[in-house]
Design an enzyme around this catalytic site. Structure first.
Site, PDB file in Angstrom:
ATOM      1  N   SER A 121     -39.964  -0.175 -52.774  1.00  0.00           N
ATOM      2  CA  SER A 121     -39.027   0.454 -51.866  1.00  0.00           C
ATOM      3  C   SER A 121     -37.589   0.037 -52.181  1.00  0.00           C
ATOM      4  CB  SER A 121     -39.427   0.093 -50.427  1.00  0.00           C
ATOM      5  OG  SER A 121     -38.708   0.839 -49.500  1.00  0.00           O
ATOM      6  N   LYS A 170     -27.393  13.619 -29.897  1.00  0.00           N
ATOM      7  CA  LYS A 170     -26.951  12.261 -29.575  1.00  0.00           C
ATOM      8  C   LYS A 170     -28.123  11.343 -29.225  1.00  0.00           C
ATOM      9  CE  LYS A 170     -23.716   9.273 -29.345  1.00  0.00           C
ATOM     10  NZ  LYS A 170     -23.046   8.900 -30.594  1.00  0.00           N
TER      11      LYS A 170
END
Length: 286
Positions: free
Chosen positions: A118, A170
């Site tokens: 990763s 949001k």
């Protein structure tokens, strides 16, 4: 009888007197022993080891070490010692760019000691050469976004929330309710963009076919010999082999490796033993 009792004290006094009278000479001899006995340690190091270990979150110290090795004209080559499962996206990219800059100025060999997966693989891709321990895990080229959903638990506890927002997205990624289809779509787009960035950089750095990402990416983890077959690494070997490769690429006559300060080493060990596991909700490479 009295003379027999005095003899040991006379002998001790003679030794102490000799030390006192010849202190400077003995000190000089001791210094010579220290100088020539540890001559190797007193030589200026010309090769450095930089470690990427554990979760990649705060990389300020590693970046400082890379920058130091880059600017130090005495350092002719660097071994990047990697044993990390990855971490946050932005810090991993920051490390990757720093390694790329370093490799443009002096040879860098990355060594997969345990996990080079990763984000830690992302950090290593621009090294001039990648060596992996035969038992190392390599790859996991993918991106993960996760957050818990505690709506049911909050309901049982009688907890509700009051929120005022401006902007449709949001609250995207909140863990107090189920995500809306619109939010899921936006998150998926975000993760796809990050994944495209990841695989593009890997393909560019390693000379892989970007049109076939499933051959080297898709978040799959490979044991070292399979990682070698798909060109994620260049060589399988030990830490000694990785060091030899640095020395070869650096083209130096006598290799003198930097050694960590013993006090710093002890303090880091103490610090790592006191850390608690960290749970981060966003921006992970996987």
């Amino acid at each position: 009888m009295l003379d027999l009792l005095k003899k040991p004290f006379i002998w001790i006094g003679a030794v102490l007197g000799y030390i006192q009278n010849h202190f400077k000479a003995m000190l000089f001899i001791l210094l010579l022993v220290l100088i020539f006995g540890s001559q190797e340690e007193l030589k200026n190091p010309n090769l450095a080891i930089i470690k990427i270990e554990g979760e990649i979150l705060n990389v300020e110290e590693i970046l400082d070490n890379i920058d130091k090795a880059d600017k130090d004209e005495k350092i002719k080559g660097v071994l990047l010692h990697v044993d990390s499962p990855g971490g946050a996206l932005a810090p991993s990219i920051e490390l990757s760019m720093a390694v790329k800059r370093l490799a443009e100025h002096k040879p860098v060999v990355a060594y997969a000691a345990g996990s080079m997966t990763s984000g830690s693989y992302y950090a290593s891709i621009w090294a001039n050469h990648i060596v992996a321990n035969p038992g190392a895990f390599v790859g996991s080229i993918g991106v993960l976004f996760q957050a818990p959903n505690v709506a049911e638990l909050a309901k049982k506890l009688g907890i509700s929330e009051q929120i005022i927002t401006a902007g449709d997205y949001k609250q995207m990624g909140t863990f107090t309710r189920e995500w809306t289809p619109k939010e899921r779509g936006a998150l998926k787009e975000l993760i796809d963009d990050a994944y495209t960035l990841f695989i593009t950089d890997v393909a560019t750095a390693r000379g892989l076919n970007l049109a076939k990402p499933n051959e080297f990416a898709n978040a799959q983890v490979f044991i070292a010999h399979k990682a070698l077959n798909i060109h994620l690494i260049d060589e399988i070997g030990s830490i000694k082999d990785a060091k030899n490769r640095v020395e070869e690429l650096a083209q130096i006559k006598t290799a003198v490796w930097e050694k960590p300060d013993k006090m710093d080493k002890w303090l880091k060990k103490l610090e790592s033993s006191s850390k608690l596991p960290i749970f981060n909700l966003m921006g992970y490479l996987k």
